[in-house]
Design an enzyme around this catalytic site. Structure first.
Site, PDB file in Angstrom:
ATOM      1  N   GLY B  42       0.847  -1.191   0.000  1.00  0.00           N
ATOM      2  CA  GLY B  42       0.000   0.000   0.000  1.00  0.00           C
ATOM      3  C   GLY B  42       0.877   1.232   0.000  1.00  0.00           C
ATOM      4  N   ARG B 331     -14.462  13.203  13.016  1.00  0.00           N
ATOM      5  CA  ARG B 331     -15.220  11.983  12.744  1.00  0.00           C
ATOM      6  C   ARG B 331     -15.850  11.352  13.967  1.00  0.00           C
ATOM      7  NH1 ARG B 331     -11.090   9.342   8.359  1.00  0.00           N
ATOM      8  NH2 ARG B 331     -11.585  10.924   6.803  1.00  0.00           N
TER       9      ARG B 331
END
Ligand SMILES: Cc1cc2nc3c(=O)[nH]c(=O)nc-3n(C[C@H](O)[C@H](O)[C@H](O)COP(=O)(O)OP(=O)(O)OC[C@H]3O[C@@H](n4cnc5c(N)ncnc54)[C@H](O)[C@@H]3O)c2cc1C
Ligand code: HEM
Ligand code: HEM
Ligand code: SF4
Ligand code: F3S
Ligand code: FES
Lengths: 262, 639, 236
Positions: B42, B331
């Site tokens: 990644g 969040r």
């Protein structure tokens, strides 16, 4: 949102590995909800197979949100199924009708050997990138990004091409199993940026040579790839690649940039 | 267990420079005598493998997908932060550092966060140099947008595909090294075990997912960049294959686990539709730049068509509760607020678990075209999944598991408690404390990969003799490999009655119910009873059809679920022990009168670091105390 | 050697030569195709002389044969022959590559964008070759033309040959069919060569399609009109 459930018949390509022969096997998918994604429908079929002690249908998938490019199957003769600009994982069962019969096949190309069932090996794409699909810029201290302005138009065009997810549907759809759409998307992505200029003409020659070595077919401008592409990559990129290739061939001098360079 | 974070001394602004200068270097001719294993491709793994190879080391890079380009970093939509201050809106390295520490609710290590902010600008430059087509303005300069938890516009983006573009940039750099022969890429290889020789990480055991071959790979250093373990919850925004296996195996070999209970629940995901659901889809947080979140004021209105609900009957609860951040509240806070209104019975949609994210104001103000340009692909994605057109009717969203702040504990060098084992990206616990701000994970992954690992891994290798590695028939290697084979055989031989997915789903339900958005003592204790039972059942009754010697996704899944069944337990244990609320960890017992998280800095201003003590033994909880010299401990307020 | 290394070595072995490359051969095919279509178009225009009577057409034939003291036609024939050869070689070698690129086909296929014309290029091309060979033996050398009148000195009988040829309905019919194949080949080919040569641009996409359609209709229409005109007695 409807609550009807559907009963479907699937004809699925089953093949144990690259060496064995394969065949189509019929399965029933009952009680399918229109809100299911296509892969969720297959999950349910597979759970049923496991419950019966049969081996589930193997298919490639990961992100299930249309971005990783892993999912890959030809649904009723169309890569990623009937919906435009939609990957298999983003396809929902509301695109089908009760009683439909659905044929599932793997991507078919010499360059994409079947691994198992609907899973194929697409590492040929990686090898094409490895010979030139990059900009040589080792991690270090590059100049400030804003010191090289890029016109919005070119940045946008480059981004259009860069949105390719490497799924291989273009190859699967092309009557010649050509990878030109994929390769040209990379050539355009990098070739439209100032950072990509130094290697531009070497890149196009090296990548095309590798593409040929991988046994992909050639483009005869059928245009199927463009309609199958879930990211809307345009054939315009193929023309751009051809143009660069012609220019590169007229002025060639160097051998390669990528690995194996002479 | 001795925990030393190895934070360099000196003022925070100079720590990283000084540390790099103090680090040992490896002579260029010797570099190619070292071999490094990178698990993961990644942002962290891809960038790290490419950069280390560029330095001259030999790198073996592994990923479970069919290509390194498919790592889940590709799914990040919103953007990546950097303290460029191109907007002249008062941003700076220090402010990014400050926002991140505060956003993490003071549970992150200051020195690491500062370094992250410091290299953030380099990341953008590096990515642009690699050909990442970030959004530009007509003048040709980079564009920015704002993201949750920040009052400056510092988020760089490439349409709704920022993660994809950054990953492709790193992937191209990686493939270049593959072409040059310095990186050997192992696609469709899953790491199933860590090889330790005399207490030092020296390699890994992998399973070739096509042939089933179980093989050992030996190296001088091992780096895990294997992403997050949010899939413990079964339903999450992670990819289907995301797993905790690599970190969990390392934990069981002695790498301590930091803050396992810190998970992030993302407020803007598409709500669940039914039992068939296999994963949840994130709608980028950037949507909250222009979308307004609301629910009906009255329960009776919940089933009505949204357009029929009058302005006065709508509760724009984020704007009401957090006037200064409004829809851009961080969040954890937005997620909890959504849960609260749904718990009050004011949720929308068929399940009642949903709130509206409404763009009608923005469309009126900016025009449909502008909105389409900014979010077109997200809207398309939403419509594809839900069959509803968000230009006409508000989106419905609900929180979902998204990110794990916890992970293997690492020191300033990103080395775990096992010498020679480094951990980068989401897999480590490092930089986000109890809550990660939007657009900071991409930043961290690339910071680790492009800039931190090359320096710190070199420093470690400089202390090893070049070219001296354990032989393939070293008893420790053979033993580890045999253990993996035995485990795989065991999974195949149970031949029970339930599929691996069944157990995964059950575990997910327990985790979401008791260790999800809100946690309490009774629930966590319950979970700690249920999980071992489920695990026991799994080992008796799981059914893995097929064989090892071919592609077998049920087998892959079974091995991952087996690890999740253990990891989930540790998460609950950690959540139980942390008797405070902070960031994403909300303990119902610890909240203010108006329902905000109540931190306990007196007793919990630390990282919980868990040490494995062997099968059947309780793990031991250590602590790494945190000190805040530059950002003073304060109650986090977004009001 | 890793798979990557092997295939990189493969690319090396295969070389970066223009003619070896798939795109290179495509470019050859397009460039020669342009020459061939150019000829067909000019040929079609030249043949309109038939409508102006025997003198015109015969004179035109004479002109062609006496250009540059007779060297003209040979230069022109050489170019045409080379173009055909290269075109056919490229077409055949690429077709073989393309067939090898998909050894196992699909059970079900759905074509969305490709056309009948694009999918039958190799067949329409093949029929064109057969036609050309016949056509040369028919109207140029006369072996397949029972009533053929060979030129005598500077006197050419192109017109007579032309009229007597199409009086035979089977011959006229074959010409018509050949022109339809030509149409199929042209309709895709004219559009396609711009893309292959990298001349396309989204702004002119519509234009390219219309140009291909227009040119095809014109060439095929006029060409078909000759046998019909003879059969119906308009030309006699
Ligand atoms: C939907 C979504 C949207 C997001 N949006 C944003 C955003 O806008 N901004 C932001 O900053 N962050 C965002 N994030 C978070 C961010 O994308 C991730 O935290 C980050 O990309 C993780 O990168 P990574 O390199 O650590 O791991 P990953 O990209 O997950 O890579 C993991 C790698 O490890 C490999 N691997 C895993 N296990 C094994 C094993 N056992 N054996 C072998 N290989 C293994 C995988 O193959 C893969 O290559 C988002 C996350 C999600 C899920
Ligand atoms: C109905 C349509 C056509 C008619 C009436 C026609 C007629 C003729 C005539 C009369 C000649 C002889 C000229 C001479 O030798 O003096 C000729 C030559 C020729 N035609 Fe055609 N033609 C037609 C279509 C085509 C097509 C479609 C092609 C190619 C695809 C073609 C290719 C040629 C060639 C190559 C020659 C020989 C030129 C030379 O002498 O080198 N013709 N044609
Ligand atoms: C020798 C027999 C022929 C064969 C086997 C043949 C075959 C083909 C094939 C397979 C193509 C590829 C389709 C594509 O790339 O789009 C093609 C393209 C083309 N052909 Fe032919 N053809 C033949 C003769 C001709 C003739 C006689 C003409 C002209 C009168 C012609 C003109 C063209 C043109 C212009 C193209 C488009 C080139 C491109 O875009 O790449 N061809 N032909
Ligand atoms: S061009 Fe389109 S179809 Fe081809 S690989 Fe890329 S995204 Fe897939
Ligand atoms: S379908 Fe194939 S022929 Fe070309 S235009 Fe697309 S690659
Ligand atoms: S599974 Fe990722 S694109 Fe379909």
């Amino acid at each position: 949102m409807s609550h009807k459930s559907m009963n479907l018949t699937l004809h699925v390509w089953r093949q144990k590995n690259a060496k064995c022969d394969g065949k189509f096997v019929e399965y029933k998918a009952d009680g399918v909800s229109p809100d299911m994604s296509f892969l969720e429908m297959l999950d349910v079929v597979n759970e049923g197979l496991i419950a019966k002690g049969e081996e589930p249908v193997e298919f490639d998938h990961d992100c299930r949100e249309g971005i990783c490019g892993t999912c890959s199957m030809v649904i009723n003769g169309r890569p990623h199924g009937p919906k435009e600009r939609t990957t298999t994982c983003q396809l929902h069962m509301r695109s089908f009708k009760d009683g439909d019969s659905i044929t599932l096949e793997p991507w078919r190309a010499e360059a994409f050997p079947v691994v198992r069932d609907l899973v194929v090996d697409r590492s040929a794409f990686d090898r094409i990138i490895a010979v030139g699909g990059f900009i040589t810029a080792p991690a270090g201290s590059p100049q400030d990004s804003n010191s090289l302005p890029i016109s919005k138009e070119n940045a946008d065009l480059s981004m259009d091409a860069a949105s390719c997810i490497g799924c291989g549907a273009c190859v699967a759809a092309c009557p010649n199993a050509s990878a030109m759409l994929f390769v040209s998307a990379k050539i355009s992505h990098l070739g439209l940026l100032p950072q990509g200029q130094p290697e531009r003409y070497l890149r196009v020659r090296d990548m095309i040579a590798q593409m040929d070595a991988e046994a992909f077919g050639t483009c005869t401008n059928h245009g199927e790839c463009e309609t199958a592409c879930p990211k809307g990559i345009k054939m315009e990129n193929i023309a751009r690649m051809n143009r660069d290739f012609i220019k590169a061939s007229l002025t060639f001098r160097h051998a390669t940039i990528g690995g194996g360079g002479a | 267990m001795e925990l030393n974070a190895h934070i360099p001394d000196g003022p925070i602004q100079q720590k990283w420079e000084k540390h790099k200068f103090d680090s040992k270097l490896v002579n260029p001719a010797n570099k190619r005598k070292y071999r490094i294993i990178m698990v993961g491709s990644g942002l962290a793994g891809g960038a790290g493998a490419a950069s280390l190879a560029e330095l001259g080391y030999n790198v073996d890079c592994f990923c479970y997908q069919d290509s390194p380009r498919r790592a889940h970093s590709i799914a990040a939509q919103g953007g990546i932060n950097a303290a460029k201050n191109y907007r002249n809106d008062g941003d700076s390295v220090f402010r990014l550092f400050y926002d991140t520490v505060k956003g993490g609710d003071f549970r992150a290590r200051e020195a690491n966060v500062y370094r992250l902010a410091e290299v953030s600008n380099n990341i953008i430059d590096q990515s642009v140099a690699n050909g990442v087509p970030f959004a530009r303005e007509y003048g040709g300069l980079l564009d920015n947008r704002s993201f949750g938890g920040a009052q400056v516009s510092r988020t760089f983006y490439a349409r709704g595909q920022t993660g994809q573009q950054l990953l492709i940039g790193a992937y191209q750099a990686l493939e270049r090294q593959v072409g040059l022969g310095t990186v050997k890429m192992y696609n469709r290889h899953e790491m199933l075990e860590l090889i330790m020789v005399d207490g030092i990480a020296k390699g890994i055991v992998t399973r070739d997912m096509v042939t089933g071959a179980i093989e050992s790979h030996i190296a001088d250093a091992v780096i895990l960049s294997t992403g997050g373990y949010g899939n413990v919850f079964y339903l999450s925004t992670n990819a289907m294959g995301c797993n905790g296996t690599a970190v969990w195996r390392a934990y069981k070999k002695g790498a301590a686990f930091g803050n396992p209970c810190f998970t992030q629940i993302h407020p803007t995901c598409i709500p669940v539709t039914g039992d068939h659901q296999s994963k949840l889809t994130l709608m980028s947080e950037s949507l909250r730049n222009d979308g307004r979140v609301w629910v009906p004021k009255k329960k009776e209105d919940c089933k009505r068509v949204p357009s029929e609900i009058k302005e006065d009957d709508r509760d724009y609860y984020l704007e009401r509760k957090y006037p200064s951040f409004g829809n851009l509240a961080p969040r954890d806070i937005s997620s909890r607020a959504a849960k609260q209104v749904c718990d009050e019975g004011r949720g929308v949609g068929e399940t009642g678990l949903g709130v509206y994210l409404d763009f009608s104001d923005a469309i009126r103000r900016l025009g449909k075209n502008k909105i389409e340009e900014k979010y077109g692909n997200l809207f398309e994605m939403y419509e594809r999944i839900t069959d509803e057109n968000p230009y006409e009717t508000p989106m419905r969203i609900y929180p979902a598991v998204h990110y794990t702040m916890g992970g293997l504990w690492v020191d300033y060098n990103l080395m775990s408690t096992i010498p020679g084992l480094f951990v980068a990206g989401e897999a480590n616990f490092s930089d986000h404390g109890a809550n990660r701000l939007g657009a900071s994970a991409l930043m961290q992954g690339l910071a680790d990969g492009y800039f931190v690992l090359p320096a710190t891994v070199s420093n470690y290798l400089a202390g090893l003799k070049p070219g001296v590695r354990p032989a393939a028939d070293h008893p420790a290697v053979v033993e580890t490999e045999t253990a993996v084979k035995t485990r795989v055989e065991k999974l195949l031989s149970i031949k029970g009655s339930k599929s691996p997915t069944h157990f995964h789903r059950e575990l997910g339900k327990i985790m979401w119910e008791y260790c999800g958005m809100a946690r309490n003592e009774a629930g966590l204790k319950k979970a700690l009873e249920l999980i071992p039972k489920l695990r026991e059942e799994f080992w008796k009754d799981v059914r893995v059809v097929g064989e090892n010697e071919s592609l077998n996704q049920s087998l892959e899944m079974a091995a991952r679920v087996a690890d999740f069944l253990e990891l989930g337990e540790l998460m609950c244990l950690d959540a139980l022990e942390r008797r405070e609320s902070c960031g994403g960890h909300f303990r119902e017992e610890f909240q203010t009168e108006d329902g905000e998280a109540l931190r306990d800095d007196e007793n919990f201003c630390h990282t919980a670091v868990w040490e494995y003590k062997g099968e059947g033994q309780n793990p031991v909880r250590h602590i790494e105390s945190l000190t805040f010299e530059y950002v003073h401990l304060a109650t986090r307020s977004y009001k | 050697m890793s798979v990557a290394e092997q295939s990189i070595a493969g690319a090396e072995a295969r070389g970066h030569g223009f003619l070896a490359s798939s795109v290179g051969r495509k470019v050859i095919m397009a460039a020669t195709g342009v020459v061939l279509f150019g000829f067909v178009t000019v040929h079609m225009i030249g043949n309109t002389q038939a409508y102006m009577g025997a003198k015109s057409l015969n004179g035109y034939a004479e002109f062609l044969h006496s250009m540059l003291h007779g060297a003209g036609i040979w230069i022109f024939r050489t170019v045409l022959l080379a173009a055909s050869g290269l075109h056919a070689w490229a077409a055949i070698s690429l077709t073989l590559d393309n067939q090898a690129a998909r050894p196992v086909g699909y059970r079900e296929t759905q074509s969305v964008a490709s056309t009948w014309s694009s999918r039958t290029m190799r067949w329409s091309g093949f029929i064109l070759v057969v036609f050309i060979v016949y056509h040369l033996l028919h109207l140029t050398t006369g072996q397949l033309h029972p009533a053929f009148k060979a030129p005598q000195g500077h006197e050419y009988f192109a017109y007579d040959n032309f009229v007597s040829a199409f009086k035979v309905p089977a011959v006229a019919g074959f010409y018509v069919v050949a022109q339809l194949c030509l149409g199929l080949h042209m309709w895709h080919g004219v559009w396609s060569f711009t893309q292959t040569l990298g001349l396309s641009h989204p702004r002119y996409d519509g234009l390219r399609r219309n140009f291909a359609t227009g040119l095809t209709l014109l060439v095929v229409g006029v060409n078909i009109s000759y046998p019909i005109a003879v059969l119906t007695g308009c030309i006699h």
